[in-house]
Design a protein around this motif. Sequence first.
Motif, short mmCIF file in Angstrom:
data_model
loop_
_atom_site.label_atom_id
_atom_site.label_comp_id
_atom_site.label_asym_id
_atom_site.label_seq_id
_atom_site.Cartn_x
_atom_site.Cartn_y
_atom_site.Cartn_z
N ARG A 131 0.83 -1.21 0.00
CA ARG A 131 0.00 0.00 0.00
C ARG A 131 0.86 1.26 0.00
NH1 ARG A 131 -1.46 3.15 4.07
NH2 ARG A 131 -0.83 1.62 5.63
N GLN A 135 1.08 4.16 -2.93
CA GLN A 135 0.76 5.55 -2.59
C GLN A 135 1.96 6.48 -2.79
OE1 GLN A 135 -0.74 4.67 1.45
NE2 GLN A 135 -2.62 5.70 0.84
N TYR A 173 -4.35 -3.65 -4.35
CA TYR A 173 -4.07 -2.29 -4.81
C TYR A 173 -3.61 -2.29 -6.27
CZ TYR A 173 -3.69 -2.17 0.28
OH TYR A 173 -3.90 -2.35 1.62
N PRO A 176 -3.34 2.58 -8.17
CA PRO A 176 -2.99 3.46 -7.04
C PRO A 176 -4.07 4.49 -6.74
CG PRO A 176 -1.13 3.22 -8.54
CD PRO A 176 -2.31 2.59 -9.21
N SER A 182 -5.43 7.98 -0.61
CA SER A 182 -4.23 8.27 -1.38
C SER A 182 -4.34 9.55 -2.18
CB SER A 182 -3.94 7.11 -2.34
OG SER A 182 -5.02 6.95 -3.26
#
Length: 205
Positions: A131, A135, A173, A176, A182
Motif C-alpha cells: 500500500r 501511494q 491495490y 494506485p 491516497s
Amino acid sequence: MVKYINRIVGKDAIRLNKMMTSFIEHESIVTTRKHAKRVVERFDQIVNTAKRQGVTPDAYRVYQKTLNDLPNSVKKIQEILLPRYQSRNGGYARMLRLEPRLGDNAPQAVVEMVDGNKEYKFWMAARVVARLRQQGLPVDSKTKAQVQQVTQGSPERADKFEEAVKEMTERFYPVPEKIQGSGPLPKKAGSGGKGYKHCPPPKML
C-alpha cells in the motif's frame, strides 16, 4: 468440567481436539486468547512427541487424544511438519493478538505455525508495504522493523517477502488512484469543483 494440572477434559477437550485438527490442516486459526494459548502449548507437545517417538504406539496414543482426523493429520506431521522443524528446539507456533470480538467483546488472537505457508504477520507486513509503495509514501521505521522481523535477515525470506508484496499489490491495490486516502475526494456533478455534493441553501420561512 474437571481440570487437572496439564490436563483438559470434558467439553474443553472436545473443542481443543477440533481446533488442533483444523490448525494442523490450515496452519492458522483465529480463536479467543485463552484457547489460543492452549493450541500453542498442545502443538509444541505434538511436534516434540513426533520428534522423539515418531509413529510408535505411545506417540499414536498422544495423537489419538489430541486429533480427530488421525490419518491425514499424522501424515502431515510426519511428511511436512517434522522436516520443517527438525532444526528447531521449540516455539513451533506463535500467537498474535487481535481486536476484541464483536458482540461479546471477547479478546481474540490468531495462532499460526512458524515458517508456515500462512504467516499472518508476514502477509500483513507485505500488504502494508504494498500500500505504501502504491501511494508513493516512504516505509516508516515501525514497518521496517516488522519487515526485518518477518524476514529474519535471510535472503531467501527477503525474496519471498518481495513476491508477497507483488501478490498483495495485485490483489488489493492494482490501481494506485483507488487506494483509500491516497488522493483528493472525487469530484461530483454539480459540486462546483469541490469534493462534496452541492446542496441548495434552506428556504427561509
